[in-house]
Design a protein around this motif. Structure first.
Motif, mmCIF file in Angstrom:
data_model
loop_
_atom_site.group_PDB
_atom_site.id
_atom_site.type_symbol
_atom_site.label_atom_id
_atom_site.label_comp_id
_atom_site.label_asym_id
_atom_site.label_seq_id
_atom_site.Cartn_x
_atom_site.Cartn_y
_atom_site.Cartn_z
ATOM 1 N N ASP A 57 0.806 -1.210 0.000
ATOM 2 C CA ASP A 57 0.000 0.000 0.000
ATOM 3 C C ASP A 57 0.848 1.272 0.000
ATOM 4 N N VAL A 58 2.078 1.164 -0.528
ATOM 5 C CA VAL A 58 2.996 2.301 -0.613
ATOM 6 C C VAL A 58 3.589 2.316 -2.020
ATOM 7 N N LEU A 59 3.952 3.512 -2.503
ATOM 8 C CA LEU A 59 4.556 3.628 -3.828
ATOM 9 C C LEU A 59 5.779 2.739 -3.953
ATOM 10 N N LYS A 60 5.849 1.954 -5.029
ATOM 11 C CA LYS A 60 7.002 1.106 -5.281
ATOM 12 C C LYS A 60 8.167 1.958 -5.805
ATOM 13 N N PRO A 61 9.370 1.727 -5.310
ATOM 14 C CA PRO A 61 10.530 2.430 -5.864
ATOM 15 C C PRO A 61 10.670 2.156 -7.354
ATOM 16 N N ARG A 62 11.003 3.186 -8.096
ATOM 17 C CA ARG A 62 11.129 3.070 -9.543
ATOM 18 C C ARG A 62 12.533 3.445 -10.004
ATOM 19 N N VAL A 82 33.772 16.849 6.433
ATOM 20 C CA VAL A 82 34.402 17.602 7.510
ATOM 21 C C VAL A 82 33.463 17.733 8.702
ATOM 22 N N ARG A 83 32.168 17.465 8.460
ATOM 23 C CA ARG A 83 31.164 17.497 9.522
ATOM 24 C C ARG A 83 30.034 16.570 9.103
ATOM 25 N N PRO A 84 29.221 16.105 10.042
ATOM 26 C CA PRO A 84 28.064 15.279 9.663
ATOM 27 C C PRO A 84 27.105 16.083 8.780
ATOM 28 N N LEU A 85 26.679 15.506 7.678
ATOM 29 C CA LEU A 85 25.764 16.164 6.753
ATOM 30 C C LEU A 85 24.326 15.860 7.146
ATOM 31 N N ARG A 86 23.444 16.814 6.864
ATOM 32 C CA ARG A 86 22.037 16.673 7.232
ATOM 33 C C ARG A 86 21.181 16.664 5.970
ATOM 34 N N VAL A 87 20.313 15.642 5.879
ATOM 35 C CA VAL A 87 19.492 15.430 4.690
ATOM 36 C C VAL A 87 18.037 15.256 5.103
ATOM 37 N N VAL A 88 17.139 15.828 4.314
ATOM 38 C CA VAL A 88 15.705 15.580 4.456
ATOM 39 C C VAL A 88 15.219 14.833 3.221
ATOM 40 N N ASP A 89 14.501 13.744 3.433
ATOM 41 C CA ASP A 89 13.823 13.015 2.359
ATOM 42 C C ASP A 89 12.325 13.259 2.527
ATOM 43 N N MET A 90 11.798 14.158 1.707
ATOM 44 C CA MET A 90 10.383 14.507 1.789
ATOM 45 C C MET A 90 9.572 13.616 0.855
ATOM 46 N N CYS A 91 8.352 13.261 1.278
ATOM 47 C CA CYS A 91 7.511 12.309 0.534
ATOM 48 C C CYS A 91 8.278 10.991 0.393
ATOM 49 N N CYS A 92 8.714 10.447 1.522
ATOM 50 C CA CYS A 92 9.704 9.368 1.506
ATOM 51 C C CYS A 92 9.153 8.025 1.061
ATOM 52 N N GLY A 93 7.828 7.819 1.101
ATOM 53 C CA GLY A 93 7.280 6.528 0.698
ATOM 54 C C GLY A 93 7.864 5.403 1.532
ATOM 55 N N SER A 94 8.434 4.411 0.897
ATOM 56 C CA SER A 94 9.009 3.269 1.599
ATOM 57 C C SER A 94 10.362 3.565 2.217
ATOM 58 N N GLY A 95 10.847 4.804 2.065
ATOM 59 C CA GLY A 95 12.139 5.172 2.633
ATOM 60 C C GLY A 95 13.322 4.779 1.774
ATOM 61 N N ASP A 117 0.061 6.667 7.308
ATOM 62 C CA ASP A 117 0.491 5.629 8.232
ATOM 63 C C ASP A 117 1.271 4.536 7.507
ATOM 64 N N ALA A 118 0.757 4.127 6.340
ATOM 65 C CA ALA A 118 1.382 3.025 5.607
ATOM 66 C C ALA A 118 2.813 3.355 5.223
ATOM 67 N N ALA A 119 3.045 4.587 4.754
ATOM 68 C CA ALA A 119 4.396 4.984 4.368
ATOM 69 C C ALA A 119 5.315 5.041 5.584
ATOM 70 N N ALA A 120 4.826 5.582 6.694
ATOM 71 C CA ALA A 120 5.646 5.668 7.903
ATOM 72 C C ALA A 120 6.067 4.279 8.375
ATOM 73 N N ILE A 121 5.139 3.323 8.345
ATOM 74 C CA ILE A 121 5.450 1.956 8.769
ATOM 75 C C ILE A 121 6.427 1.301 7.798
ATOM 76 N N ALA A 122 6.209 1.485 6.489
ATOM 77 C CA ALA A 122 7.095 0.874 5.492
ATOM 78 C C ALA A 122 8.508 1.436 5.594
ATOM 79 N N ALA A 123 8.607 2.748 5.739
ATOM 80 C CA ALA A 123 9.927 3.364 5.848
ATOM 81 C C ALA A 123 10.642 2.889 7.107
#
Length: 269
Positions: A57-62, A82-95, A117-123
């Motif tokens: 019930d989540v978008l399949k990676p393509r 040189v430092r830890p990098l920070r990334v945001v993955d928005m609309c993450c789907g299955s992560g 909910d489905a995407a949060a659980i899958a990710a």
């Protein structure tokens, strides 16, 4: 282009920590009333050479999203460690993007968010599968509102997003077949397919540090509209497009200005 599909052990065979985290201890982020997932064997896909559990019930990676992922990894490695990098993955789907980026760039930390909910659980499942819980966090909410209270504003090196970009009319017509096995919210980009892009371009500027990068996927033929959104925001340098193997633009890359050149343009929340 199809991604390799295999069979993954059931979720019941994953770590006890995963099973517990899906059910309790996360109500502040996932929200109350999330249904208990059924532990059945699930297919996995190879995404950027990483196994990703593909929930029904989540978008399949393509394959085309690998263009975005590989460009993101390339940029992060250019920035250096040189430092830890920070990334945001928005609309993450299955992560899939969050997990692949974290595995390919070991010195980055990722915050991933989706609405359902489905995407949060899958990710969460995929993060636990690859033992990345110490570096990848999941949030649930409406785009960047998911990060309320996290204090991420002006701290992010890179925002990646594979948003819905098919128009509602097409989903009700020639592209209706997409909805047979995947949720509408994963595809529906509003009347012109760009509703999420509009909000993404505007709101990402608040979270990116000066000189940070926004990268997003878009549909075939949408490159000019996305470039226009970025230009009108007055928050980024002119964007570049990343092409697929057929020479078609599929990903926009825009660097955040070191200073604001005026008010951001976009629809109200």
């Amino acid at each position: 282009m199809a991604l390799e599909q295999r069979t993954c052990p059931s979720a019941g065979e994953l770590s006890t920590n995963l099973r517990q985290s899906l059910f309790n201890g996360h109500s502040d982020r996932f929200g109350p009333g999330i249904a208990m997932p059924t532990f059945e064997p699930q297919a996995t896909l190879k995404f950027m050479n990483v196994d990703i559990i593909a929930a029904a019930d989540v978008l399949k990676p393509r394959a085309e999203t690998e263009i975005l992922g590989r460009r993101a990894v390339e940029q992060l490695l250019q920035i250096g460690i040189v430092r830890p990098l920070r990334v945001v993955d928005m609309c993450c789907g299955s992560g899939n993007l969050a997990v692949a980026i974290a595995l390919h760039v070991p010195d980055c930390r990722v915050w991933a968010a989706d609405l359902t909910d489905a995407a949060a659980i899958a990710a969460k499942s995929n993060i636990e599968l690859h033992r990345l819980s110490d570096r990848v966090e999941i949030r649930q909410g409406n785009l960047f509102a998911a990060f309320d209270g996290d204090g991420l504003e002006k701290t992010i090196d890179l925002v990646v997003c594979n948003p819905p970009y098919i128009s509602a009319a097409r989903l009700d017509g020639p592209s209706a077949n997409l909805l047979l096995g995947e949720p509408r919210e994963a595809f529906d980009g509003g009347p012109f397919g760009l509703s999420i892009h509009q909000r993404l371009v505007r709101d990402a500027a608040t979270f990116l540090k000066p000189g940070g990068f926004l990268m997003c996927e878009f549909g075939v033929g949408q490159d000019r509209q996305v470039a226009s959104l970025i230009e009108r925001s007055r928050a980024y340098h002119p964007c570049e497009n990343v092409l697929d193997t057929n020479g078609i633009p599929r990903v926009a890359v825009a660097r955040r200005l070191e200073f604001d050149d005026g008010p951001l343009q976009g629809p109200a929340r």
